[in-house]
Design a protein around this motif. Structure first.
Motif, PDB file in Angstrom:
ATOM      1  N   LEU A 181       0.839  -1.189   0.000  1.00 23.00           N
ATOM      2  CA  LEU A 181       0.000   0.000   0.000  1.00 23.00           C
ATOM      3  C   LEU A 181       0.874   1.238   0.000  1.00 23.00           C
ATOM      4  O   LEU A 181       1.466   1.593   0.984  1.00 23.00           O
ATOM      5  N   ALA A 182       0.948   1.880  -1.169  1.00 22.49           N
ATOM      6  CA  ALA A 182       1.768   3.076  -1.296  1.00 22.49           C
ATOM      7  C   ALA A 182       1.099   3.988  -2.287  1.00 22.49           C
ATOM      8  O   ALA A 182       1.602   4.272  -3.348  1.00 22.49           O
ATOM      9  N   LEU A 183      -0.124   4.357  -1.950  1.00 24.32           N
ATOM     10  CA  LEU A 183      -0.973   5.027  -2.910  1.00 24.32           C
ATOM     11  C   LEU A 183      -1.049   6.524  -2.715  1.00 24.32           C
ATOM     12  O   LEU A 183      -1.750   7.202  -3.441  1.00 24.32           O
ATOM     13  N   THR A 184      -0.368   7.034  -1.678  1.00 23.54           N
ATOM     14  CA  THR A 184      -0.570   8.431  -1.359  1.00 23.54           C
ATOM     15  C   THR A 184      -0.015   9.306  -2.468  1.00 23.54           C
ATOM     16  O   THR A 184       1.161   9.275  -2.766  1.00 23.54           O
ATOM     17  N   PHE A 236      -0.698  21.885 -10.647  1.00 26.06           N
ATOM     18  CA  PHE A 236       0.365  21.297 -11.454  1.00 26.06           C
ATOM     19  C   PHE A 236       1.649  22.092 -11.270  1.00 26.06           C
ATOM     20  O   PHE A 236       1.603  23.301 -11.059  1.00 26.06           O
ATOM     21  N   PRO A 237       2.784  21.435 -11.364  1.00 29.26           N
ATOM     22  CA  PRO A 237       3.002  20.005 -11.615  1.00 29.26           C
ATOM     23  C   PRO A 237       2.404  19.123 -10.509  1.00 29.26           C
ATOM     24  O   PRO A 237       2.348  19.530  -9.355  1.00 29.26           O
ATOM     25  N   TYR A 238       1.981  17.926 -10.911  1.00 31.75           N
ATOM     26  CA  TYR A 238       1.399  16.961  -9.977  1.00 31.75           C
ATOM     27  C   TYR A 238       2.142  15.646 -10.145  1.00 31.75           C
ATOM     28  O   TYR A 238       2.234  15.108 -11.250  1.00 31.75           O
ATOM     29  N   THR A 239       2.677  15.129  -9.055  1.00 31.61           N
ATOM     30  CA  THR A 239       3.403  13.863  -9.086  1.00 31.61           C
ATOM     31  C   THR A 239       2.610  12.799  -8.347  1.00 31.61           C
ATOM     32  O   THR A 239       2.133  13.029  -7.237  1.00 31.61           O
ATOM     33  N   PRO A 246     -10.085  18.181  -9.400  1.00 33.27           N
ATOM     34  CA  PRO A 246     -10.136  17.637  -8.036  1.00 33.27           C
ATOM     35  C   PRO A 246     -11.463  17.908  -7.334  1.00 33.27           C
ATOM     36  O   PRO A 246     -11.902  17.091  -6.525  1.00 33.27           O
ATOM     37  N   ASP A 247     -12.112  19.010  -7.638  1.00 32.09           N
ATOM     38  CA  ASP A 247     -13.389  19.314  -6.989  1.00 32.09           C
ATOM     39  C   ASP A 247     -14.458  18.293  -7.367  1.00 32.09           C
ATOM     40  O   ASP A 247     -15.271  17.893  -6.533  1.00 32.09           O
ATOM     41  N   ARG A 248     -14.460  17.874  -8.614  1.00 33.75           N
ATOM     42  CA  ARG A 248     -15.423  16.844  -9.044  1.00 33.75           C
ATOM     43  C   ARG A 248     -15.149  15.530  -8.315  1.00 33.75           C
ATOM     44  O   ARG A 248     -16.084  14.829  -7.907  1.00 33.75           O
ATOM     45  N   ALA A 249     -13.882  15.193  -8.179  1.00 35.19           N
ATOM     46  CA  ALA A 249     -13.516  13.958  -7.486  1.00 35.19           C
ATOM     47  C   ALA A 249     -13.949  14.011  -6.030  1.00 35.19           C
ATOM     48  O   ALA A 249     -14.539  13.041  -5.504  1.00 35.19           O
ATOM     49  N   ARG A 252      -9.731  10.192  -6.351  1.00 30.16           N
ATOM     50  CA  ARG A 252      -9.010  11.422  -6.002  1.00 30.16           C
ATOM     51  C   ARG A 252      -7.800  11.628  -6.916  1.00 30.16           C
ATOM     52  O   ARG A 252      -7.555  12.734  -7.417  1.00 30.16           O
ATOM     53  N   GLU A 253      -7.024  10.562  -7.149  1.00 34.71           N
ATOM     54  CA  GLU A 253      -5.829  10.689  -7.969  1.00 34.71           C
ATOM     55  C   GLU A 253      -6.170  10.956  -9.432  1.00 34.71           C
ATOM     56  O   GLU A 253      -5.491  11.749 -10.099  1.00 34.71           O
ATOM     57  N   VAL A 254      -7.215  10.311  -9.932  1.00 33.49           N
ATOM     58  CA  VAL A 254      -7.631  10.572 -11.315  1.00 33.49           C
ATOM     59  C   VAL A 254      -8.127  12.016 -11.437  1.00 33.49           C
ATOM     60  O   VAL A 254      -7.806  12.719 -12.407  1.00 33.49           O
ATOM     61  N   GLY A 255      -8.898  12.469 -10.454  1.00 30.87           N
ATOM     62  CA  GLY A 255      -9.354  13.847 -10.469  1.00 30.87           C
ATOM     63  C   GLY A 255      -8.210  14.836 -10.486  1.00 30.87           C
ATOM     64  O   GLY A 255      -8.220  15.829 -11.230  1.00 30.87           O
ATOM     65  N   ARG A 256      -7.185  14.568  -9.664  1.00 30.70           N
ATOM     66  CA  ARG A 256      -6.012  15.441  -9.629  1.00 30.70           C
ATOM     67  C   ARG A 256      -5.259  15.402 -10.963  1.00 30.70           C
ATOM     68  O   ARG A 256      -4.820  16.431 -11.481  1.00 30.70           O
TER      69      ARG A 256
END
Length: 332
Positions: free
Chosen positions: A17-20, A43-46, A182-185, A173-177
């Motif tokens: 588990l390393a999803l953060t 952005f940038p978003y890693t 992100p607000d939709r997520a 959350r990650e897909v939204g970012r």
């Protein structure tokens, strides 16, 4: 189910588990050097996804989705205009997505070839199962990267020992970012948590029902194990998965163990060429299963496969399954 067996049974070795997700905006700047702008638009978003770390300078614009549940995640987040191709449905998309889905080119009925993917000129490929990126078919994430194409794998295929509903929230959350919404997520996550809480309230005083998931199989039963969203879905719906000790999202179980564990309900996954009625017939006509309580009492529940994987259908699917496991007890 060939596309899921190697994808999900092998998945546990890929990543703990390393999803953060972590934004690199703490010190990163845009090309023009405007740190404030980088922070304001995200952005940038890693993000680290299934062992692959990617930094996005801007949202992907030309996306191919492979597998239905990730396609529906994109459509739920209002990202149809980003889709230049899609592939591999297990069943019909939800009616709410039908119009948007119809606007997206279907590049293959099942998995596309590498050449079919490249023909869409994508900058991002989103796969639902690890088999979407099978190296032997030329579609590995490494091969895509060499062609300048970023990728994401749905995290059900690379997590273990986690809480799958939390993994679902993090997936959204990650897909939204990644796509700059992100607000939709976060709005979806808020609704999902409310729906899950409402179902839990209805089930608070009910005794869990022992459940066996029948996905497919003849010599053995291909079933839901204890590591995926399918297991948590059963638990949240007021059941206990009799194969929760199978330490993977999906796996094979012997029919002898099905008999020994005495499930009271069989949950049938509905997809593909084999109908629900054919699956019921296979179970009901097997003399070895005659004394299984679920078979003896003909207690079946049915779920579309796309309800039982890590996607946006899950909260509603919990409530629908609860109504089948506890008929008459879950009405508001």
């Amino acid at each position: 189910m060939s596309r899921r067996t190697p994808a999900l049974i092998a998945a546990a070795v890929l990543l703990p588990l390393a999803l953060t997700a972590c934004s690199s905006s703490d010190g990163a700047t845009t090309a023009g050097g405007d740190k404030a702008a980088a922070k304001s638009d995200g952005f940038p978003y890693t993000v680290k996804n299934c062992g692959v770390t990617t930094t996005f300078e801007a949202p992907p614009k030309r996306v191919v989705t492979m597998n239905q549940h990730v396609t529906e995640i994109m459509l739920e987040l209002g990202l149809k205009k980003s889709l230049v191709g899609t592939a591999y449905l297990d069943d019909q998309v939800l009616p709410k997505y039908a119009k948007d889905y119809a606007s997206v080119p279907v590049i293959a009925k099942e998995y596309p070839s590498y050449e079919q993917v490249l023909a869409t000129n994508p900058d991002f490929v989103y796969g639902g199962y690890s088999s979407a990126f099978t190296a032997g078919d030329g579609r590995s994430r490494e091969a895509l990267k060499k062609s300048g194409i970023e990728s994401r794998l749905n995290t059900e295929s690379c997590t273990e020992g986690d809480q799958p509903m939390d993994t679902l929230y993090e997936e959204i959350r990650e897909v939204g970012r990644t796509f700059g919404v992100p607000d939709r997520a976060e709005a979806w996550i808020k609704r999902a948590k409310a729906d899950n809480a409402a179902t839990a309230k209805k089930l608070a005083d009910l005794e869990p029902v022992p459940v066996f998931v029948y996905d497919s199989g003849d010599k053995t039963a291909f079933t839901a194990g204890g590591e995926g969203i399918g297991n948590e879905l059963i638990e949240r719906a007021g059941g206990t998965n009799v194969f929760a000790d199978l330490d993977k999202p999906f796996g094979d179980a012997s029919w002898e163990n099905v008999v020994a564990r005495k499930p009271e309900v069989v949950v049938i996954y509905d997809y593909g060429a084999t109908t629900v009625e054919q699956k019921k017939k296979r179970l009901l006509t097997d003399p070895a299963l005659a004394d299984v309580p679920a078979i003896k009492n003909k207690r079946f529940a049915v779920m579309p496969l796309s309800d039982a994987v890590l996607g946006v259908r899950v909260p509603a699917a919990v409530d629908k399954l609860a109504a089948q496991l506890h008929p008459g007890a879950t009405t508001p």
